[in-house]
Design an enzyme around this catalytic site. Sequence first.
Site, PDB file in Angstrom:
ATOM      1  N   GLU A 158     -19.657 -10.548  66.150  1.00  0.00           N
ATOM      2  CA  GLU A 158     -20.964 -10.679  66.771  1.00  0.00           C
ATOM      3  C   GLU A 158     -21.671  -9.322  66.986  1.00  0.00           C
ATOM      4  O   GLU A 158     -21.326  -8.505  66.710  1.00  0.00           O
ATOM      5  CB  GLU A 158     -20.289 -11.035  68.308  1.00  0.00           C
ATOM      6  CG  GLU A 158     -19.695 -12.510  68.645  1.00  0.00           C
ATOM      7  CD  GLU A 158     -20.411 -13.699  67.997  1.00  0.00           C
ATOM      8  OE1 GLU A 158     -21.556 -13.673  68.665  1.00  0.00           O
ATOM      9  OE2 GLU A 158     -20.273 -14.290  67.245  1.00  0.00           O
TER      10      GLU A 158
ATOM     11  N   ARG B 104     -25.506 -21.916  58.663  1.00  0.00           N
ATOM     12  CA  ARG B 104     -24.462 -20.954  58.962  1.00  0.00           C
ATOM     13  C   ARG B 104     -23.250 -20.878  57.855  1.00  0.00           C
ATOM     14  O   ARG B 104     -22.677 -21.895  56.999  1.00  0.00           O
ATOM     15  CB  ARG B 104     -23.587 -21.884  60.130  1.00  0.00           C
ATOM     16  CG  ARG B 104     -22.265 -21.300  60.442  1.00  0.00           C
ATOM     17  CD  ARG B 104     -22.378 -19.794  61.158  1.00  0.00           C
ATOM     18  NE  ARG B 104     -21.130 -19.361  61.845  1.00  0.00           N
ATOM     19  CZ  ARG B 104     -20.267 -18.983  61.268  1.00  0.00           C
ATOM     20  NH1 ARG B 104     -20.010 -18.975  60.055  1.00  0.00           N
ATOM     21  NH2 ARG B 104     -19.058 -18.599  61.888  1.00  0.00           N
TER      22      ARG B 104
ATOM     23  N   ARG C 240     -27.050 -26.977  62.657  1.00  0.00           N
ATOM     24  CA  ARG C 240     -27.113 -26.046  61.410  1.00  0.00           C
ATOM     25  C   ARG C 240     -26.374 -26.534  60.338  1.00  0.00           C
ATOM     26  O   ARG C 240     -25.306 -27.040  60.425  1.00  0.00           O
ATOM     27  CB  ARG C 240     -26.425 -24.519  61.905  1.00  0.00           C
ATOM     28  CG  ARG C 240     -27.140 -23.988  63.252  1.00  0.00           C
ATOM     29  CD  ARG C 240     -26.696 -22.652  63.507  1.00  0.00           C
ATOM     30  NE  ARG C 240     -24.998 -22.646  63.745  1.00  0.00           N
ATOM     31  CZ  ARG C 240     -24.644 -21.612  64.226  1.00  0.00           C
ATOM     32  NH1 ARG C 240     -24.958 -20.387  64.343  1.00  0.00           N
ATOM     33  NH2 ARG C 240     -22.941 -21.893  64.381  1.00  0.00           N
TER      34      ARG C 240
END
Length: 245
Positions: free
Chosen positions: A77, A69, A111
């Site tokens: 999004e 990330r 992540r």
Amino acid sequence: MAAVTITRSGSGTVSASHSFRFALCLALFSWLLVFQAHADSVYEGRVVGVSDGDTITVLMGGHKQIKVRLAEIDAPEKSQAFGQRSKQSLSDMIFGKSVRVEQRDVDRYGRVVGRVFIGGTDVNAEQVRQGMAWVYRQYLRDTTLLTVEKEAREARRGLWSDPHPVPPWEYRHGDRGKSVGVDAPLRLGREARDGESARQCGAKQYCSQMTSCEEARYYLTQCGISSLDRDGDGVPCEALCGARR
């Protein structure tokens, strides 16, 4: 309660509570060393997947994959305006190429959170520069990213070509980019008090669009934009105005 002691041959006694404190401190120190090493990890590999404008998959050593990330930025999004374009921008930049990931953290999804580089290019900053991501203010460390974002906004690049872009963190919390629409200034003007005009209220709805605490207070009290005061404490946009004590 009587103190518990442990006898050591030829060395007198030592308090068990002191021994426990020493062991606890040693464990905490060891954990901090491990955490620091973990936070400073650097990974190198080839990008084999791009999930969206700020999330990638890196293949290391030909067998191990890690999900990364991009730190300090937040891309639209995929279901949001410019979401697909942001993903494509990141893919065009790094897919199939070798990158270096400087880890900053690990998020709740497991992540790796980090800054990503391809050669001398800071990929995180480049997404912001191209108008394909916002600076994620909640997790910001590198304040130079704000300057990069300001330049992109003034040049109306990418998502900034929209006069009222919705930050992805607000979009995720349910403010699904409710269309401002051409009649919004009139609607907001009707909600304003004391005969203030629609021009004075404008069409701003989010803290990210405010330039000062004074403006945020005006939009809350005069234009009725309650979304600026999510916790209902009377203080809008606490990042600008500060929390009520």
